[in-house]
Structure formats: C-alpha cells, structure tokens
Design an enzyme around this catalytic site. Structure first.
Site, PDB file in Angstrom:
ATOM      1  N   ASP A  89       0.824  -1.196   0.000  1.00  0.00           N
ATOM      2  CA  ASP A  89       0.000   0.000   0.000  1.00  0.00           C
ATOM      3  C   ASP A  89       0.869   1.261   0.000  1.00  0.00           C
ATOM      4  O   ASP A  89       1.874   1.325   0.717  1.00  0.00           O
ATOM      5  CB  ASP A  89      -0.860  -0.040   1.284  1.00  0.00           C
ATOM      6  CG  ASP A  89      -1.940   1.016   1.312  1.00  0.00           C
ATOM      7  OD1 ASP A  89      -2.819   0.983   0.449  1.00  0.00           O
ATOM      8  OD2 ASP A  89      -1.893   1.887   2.215  1.00  0.00           O
ATOM      9  N   GLU A 143       1.496  -0.428  -5.043  1.00  0.00           N
ATOM     10  CA  GLU A 143       0.511   0.597  -5.355  1.00  0.00           C
ATOM     11  C   GLU A 143       1.257   1.922  -5.403  1.00  0.00           C
ATOM     12  O   GLU A 143       1.677   2.446  -4.368  1.00  0.00           O
ATOM     13  CB  GLU A 143      -0.581   0.663  -4.282  1.00  0.00           C
ATOM     14  CG  GLU A 143      -1.684   1.615  -4.672  1.00  0.00           C
ATOM     15  CD  GLU A 143      -2.211   2.489  -3.536  1.00  0.00           C
ATOM     16  OE1 GLU A 143      -3.205   3.189  -3.759  1.00  0.00           O
ATOM     17  OE2 GLU A 143      -1.624   2.492  -2.442  1.00  0.00           O
TER      18      GLU A 143
END
Ligand code: NOJ
Ligand code: CA
Length: 566
Positions: free
Chosen positions: A201, A243
């Site tokens: 993330d 990401e």
C-alpha cells in the site's frame, strides 16, 4: 527461465474477506465462507487472489488502519482459519497475495499508544512528530474534502504527528532502521503462513522522507531493493505488487534498472487513459500511455485493472480529458470523489451495457500486463451511492437471489447488500448467471480460459499497429515465433479499418492470415498484404496470426532478456 515468473502471466482477483461470504451468520464475511467459495474462483479460472486487509483493525478505513500486523481480525476468523484458507487455495493452484499496509498504523495500534504516552519509549521515534504546528500542515492531503490536514495535535503527547491519510492513520517513520526491520518481520511472518507476496500500500509515501522540515519529500528508492531482497531470500517466488500512482518517468526507479526492486506495479497511467478512451472513443492518449509505460525490466510486470476498491482516480488526465470522463461516467456530484475521481462500479458507469463491459474486459485481458479483476465485476455488480466515500463500491458479493444475495443468513450485514433496481441481487447474482450461457459470468470464464492460451500477452512484446482511425486500437504481441493480434473498437458506431500485421522477412507470409479465436470470421489479407475489416460498435477481435499450427511453430527460447528494456 523467465517463464518461471508466475506473476507475469497470472489472472489476479481482488476481494475482501468481509464482503465475500459470511459462514457463521454474524453479517460479516469470514475466512470459512471465503474458503467455501474457492471452488467458484477455481472454476472462474483465476490463478491468484489479492486479499485486502484482514488484520486486527478498528476498521475506520476498511482495514487500512492496522492495529496488529500479526493477527487476524476476530470478525474474520482466526490465524488457524487463515492458514486453512491459504492451504485450500494452494491445493487448487491459487496463490494468495495480501495487502501490506505499513506506511501508517491505526492510532489504536499499541506502538502509537505507547509513543503518545511516553516520550522516552522506543516507539516515540517510530512515528513522525513535531513540537510546533508545521507550516505545511494543511497541504498534501490524499482525501481532499474529507481529510482536513496532514498534521494533527495529540493532547497526550503534546506534539503534532504526521498522517498522509486520515488523522487516525499516523505515519510510521519508515526511515527508522527499527521500523524497517519490523516491516521485514511482518513480511516474513505472512510468507511463513503461505502467502506468495504482497500488494504494498502507498509505496511512494513509504519511501518518501517525512518530517516537519521536509518541504519536498524525496523518494528513497533503495528501500525497495531491501524489501525485495529480504523476500527472495525467504521465498524465491514471492513478489511485491506496488501501489504507486506515479508518472511514467519514475517507473524504472520503482522496478529498478536491473529488475532489482518491485516485481509488479499497478499501471495507473494506462488505467486513467483507458477510461478516457472508453469515454471519448479516442485511443490516442491511451496509446501514448502504453508507449510511455513500455520500458520495464524483463522480469517486471504491470498490474492492469479497470476498477478497484478506491475511486477511479483521474488526476493524471488533462482537465479537458477529465471533464469528458466525468461527463460520460460520473456526471453527478454524488458519483465523484476527492475532486479527482469517480466512485462508481464499472457496470453502472457503462450503463450495464454488456457490449461495453465485454469491450472493457477484453482490453483488460489483452493490454500488456497481468489482469486484476475486482470481485463482483465478473457478474456486473453495481454500487450503492448512499454509502459514504468509497464504501459504495464495496458491498457484499451477490451469490444468488436468496435473502441478502446469499451472502449471509443474518438480516443485518455490516454493509448492505444491493437490493432492488437494475443491480439488485434479485437480478444480478452468480447463480442466475451460471444458468445463462451468454451471461457476463460465463463470458468472463470463457475469456479467462482463452487468455491463458494466449501467453504472448504476459510474456511477449507489443506493438501498436497504426490505423487511421483513433477509435480503433490494433495491437500485436510477439513471443517465441508466435504472434497474436487484437482489435478493439471504442466507438458506438461500426468502423471499417485497414491495417497490415507488420511482420517482415521470413514471417511476412504468416501475417496474411488472421484466425479469430472467439468467432468464425477470420481475415485474409488482400494482395497488397492489408487486412480490411468491419468491426461492430464496441466490438473486439482476438486473432492468432498465421493459423492454428502456432504451437507447432513455437520456439523454446526467449529473445535476450534486455530486449524489452528501453
Ligand atoms: C490506498 C488504499 O487503496 C486505500 O483504500 C487506503 O485508504 C489508502 N491507501 C490508505 O491506506
Ligand atoms: Ca461471519
């Protein structure tokens, strides 16, 4: 051999355990329920699952606020259930990637509690503090309109703490060696329990310099190599899928010149321009994005996606392009989010028109990279715009027309099942679609099966073939003496296109014949070597170049590794 790299030619499916299937009837999906649905996923043909956060969490950002990295949130089951799940997935040949959310913790994480309470605690330095309110406290918010600042005052600590995201997500001081060691420990822990890697993330923020005096954060790319090395020492085929919504000129920093950093990244550049192409029937910016993101190490791969659990971020488009996408797919304020995106699911954006859904999915499966499917999109699920922010596209999976869509026996699921209207579970559900050969679900199953027989997309090199029509995209992939060619018409009207396959030398002859893999209309070139075809509104074609004896012609070695870089 390069084709040992499973992720380069995988079919990824993203889901969250809490909204997939609730086995114990408390209204929240759990690992036991998910395990019971593995046969469905196996049948669909996916080869890997990306599991969204399931660790202990106060759930103020759907689990992206972790309070214990080493435990399963009791709502979803136990660590034992998790291991049963990874085992059951492995038995079916399905790999599991999990979210790794280490840019920040929950403010209820014991580390943060300790850091606030005791200025001398070792955890104090694990976060990012300032005695005074930093001058830039009101800049750099990721959720504008909802998030007020990036620094908040903590009464107990008597200091300001930094949070790139919501105020309940204090940033970890990721430059701190102890924090880095802990991140590796977390990775090692889950690897040991059967996962094949991580969707990491917020990578640009993890590696950015942080602090009250940091005016312009700088990326410390070397950290990425450290993550990769550790992972590969522990388990050679484990990967990180980053990401990172970044500009193409930094892609190679993330992948590493020698392919020594991230194995995969989501291709946000292609994603945004793909939606523009769908909205405007103009593929030119998409082609630019494809070319701009082409350079990558031979061992690296793009993660391709249509929609995910967040808003469709259009921040990288020009103002004009963005307005065109808003007008086509999210004209009302309630459909938009954070001044930059659309929060709807794919099917409602495309008016539930199966021709357009197939077009979008055909592109997902044939653009360069590994396709990432969002759960529910395989049946064309809709959204619930009465739910706040991104929750509208995170409703429970619709399995059948039984109460609560067959998701739970509870009358009160944590997030409501979509009911009534064109996208209600009464009509849109997996069980009904199983019975209809032409349903979205059965189409998806067939296209996945075909995609697996077209490994050229995952392994090969692509060329965009010029046509004079910006509404039509023609692409060819080359791999091991085999070629495939895809044609997509983005327009609401039929188009006629003329092109040549573009093979030369000994191979030129093969380019005269295109065998349609999905229907009976094949194409023969005219005397000048050109193919002319009429392609219906939103039509798509998957062709094998040269005939179905391709496997008899396939060679056993790749072009040299470095051929794909630059
Ligand atoms: C990106 C995730 O996709 C999003 O859902 C989350 O809110 C932020 N990172 C913060 O973790
Ligand atoms: Ca449950």
């Amino acid at each position: 051999m390069i084709n040992d790299l499973w992720y380069k030619n995988a079919i990824l499916y993203c889901l969250s355990v809490g909204t997939y299937m609730d086995a114990n009837g408390d209204g929240i999906g759990d690992f036991t329920g998910l395990m019971r649905r593995l046969d469905y996923l196996h049948g669909l043909g996916i080869t890997a699952i990306w599991l969204m956060p399931f660790q202990v969490s106060p759930q103020r950002d759907d689990g992206y606020d972790v309070a214990d990295y080493y435990g399963v949130d009791p709502r979803y089951g136990t660590l034992g259930d998790f291991v049963e799940f990874t085992h059951a997935a492995e038995q079916r040949g399905i790999r599991v990637l999990i979210d790794l959310v280490v840019n920040h913790t929950s403010n209820e994480h014991p580390w943060f509690k300790e850091a606030r309470r005791d200025p001398h605690s070792k955890y104090r330095d694990w976060y990012v503090w300032s005695k005074k309110k930093p001058a830039n406290a009101n800049t750099g918010m990721v959720f504008p309109g909802v998030q007020k600042s990036t620094w908040s005052y903590d009464e107990q600590a008597k200091a300001w703490y930094f949070h790139r995201f919501y105020e309940f997500q204090p940033d970890l001081n990721t430059s701190h060696p102890e924090v880095q060691a802990e991140i590796l420990k977390i990775m090692g822990f889950w690897i040991q329990l059967g996962v094949s890697g991580f969707r990491m993330d917020a990578v640009p923020f993890i590696i950015a310099t942080k602090g009250p005096d940091v005016r312009k954060p700088e990326e410390q790319y070397d950290m990425l190599r450290m993550f990769r090395e550790f992972l590969q020492w522990r388990q050679g085929d484990a990967i990180v899928l980053a990401e990172a919504n970044v500009l193409p000129d930094t892609d190679m920093e993330y992948f590493g010149d020698d392919g020594d950093r991230m194995h995969m990244m989501f291709n946000f550049q292609v994603n945004q321009h793909l939606f523009y192409a769908l909205a405007a029937a103009d593929t030119r910016p998409l082609v630019k994005a494809l070319k701009a993101t082409k350079p990558r190490p031979a061992t690296a791969q793009w993660g391709l996606f249509l929609r995910n659990h967040d808003e469709l971020d259009l921040g990288r488009l020009t103002e004009e392009e963005r307005q065109i996408v808003f007008a086509a797919f999210g004209p009302k304020k309630e459909m938009q989010l954070y001044d930059r995106g659309i929060r709807r699911r794919l099917a409602p954006m495309l008016d539930g028109d199966q021709r357009r859904l197939e077009l979008a999915y055909s592109l997902l499966f044939t653009l360069p990279g590994t396709p990432v499917i969002r759960y529910g999109d395989e049946i064309g699920m809709g959204d619930d715009l009465s739910l706040p922010e991104r929750n509208c596209a995170r409703t429970p999976m619709q399995w059948s027309n039984e109460p609560q869509g067959g998701f739970t026996k509870s009358e009160k699921p944590r997030l409501p099942v979509i009911s009534g209207g064109p996208y209600g579970y009464e009509h849109i559900n997996a069980a009904i679609q199983r019975r209809h050969p032409e349903s979205m679900l059965n189409w998806t199953e067939r296209i996945i099966r075909m995609r697996k027989e077209v490994p050229e997309v995952g392994w090969g090199d692509f060329t965009v073939i010029p046509t004079r029509d910006p509404a039509v995209l023609v692409m060819r992939y080359d791999w091991r003496n085999n070629w495939v060619l895809f044609v997509h018409n983005f327009d609401a009207k039929p188009r006629e296109v003329t092109f040549s396959v573009g093979l030369d030398g000994d191979n030129a002859g093969y380019g005269k014949q295109l065998v349609n893999l999905l229907a009976e209309d094949h194409s023969r070139a005219d005397d000048s070597g050109k193919h002319r075809l009429i392609i219906e509104a939103y039509g798509y074609r998957w062709y094998r170049v040269g005939g179905l004896d391709y496997l008899l012609r396939r060679t056993e070695v790749d072009a040299p590794l470095h051929a794909k870089t630059g």
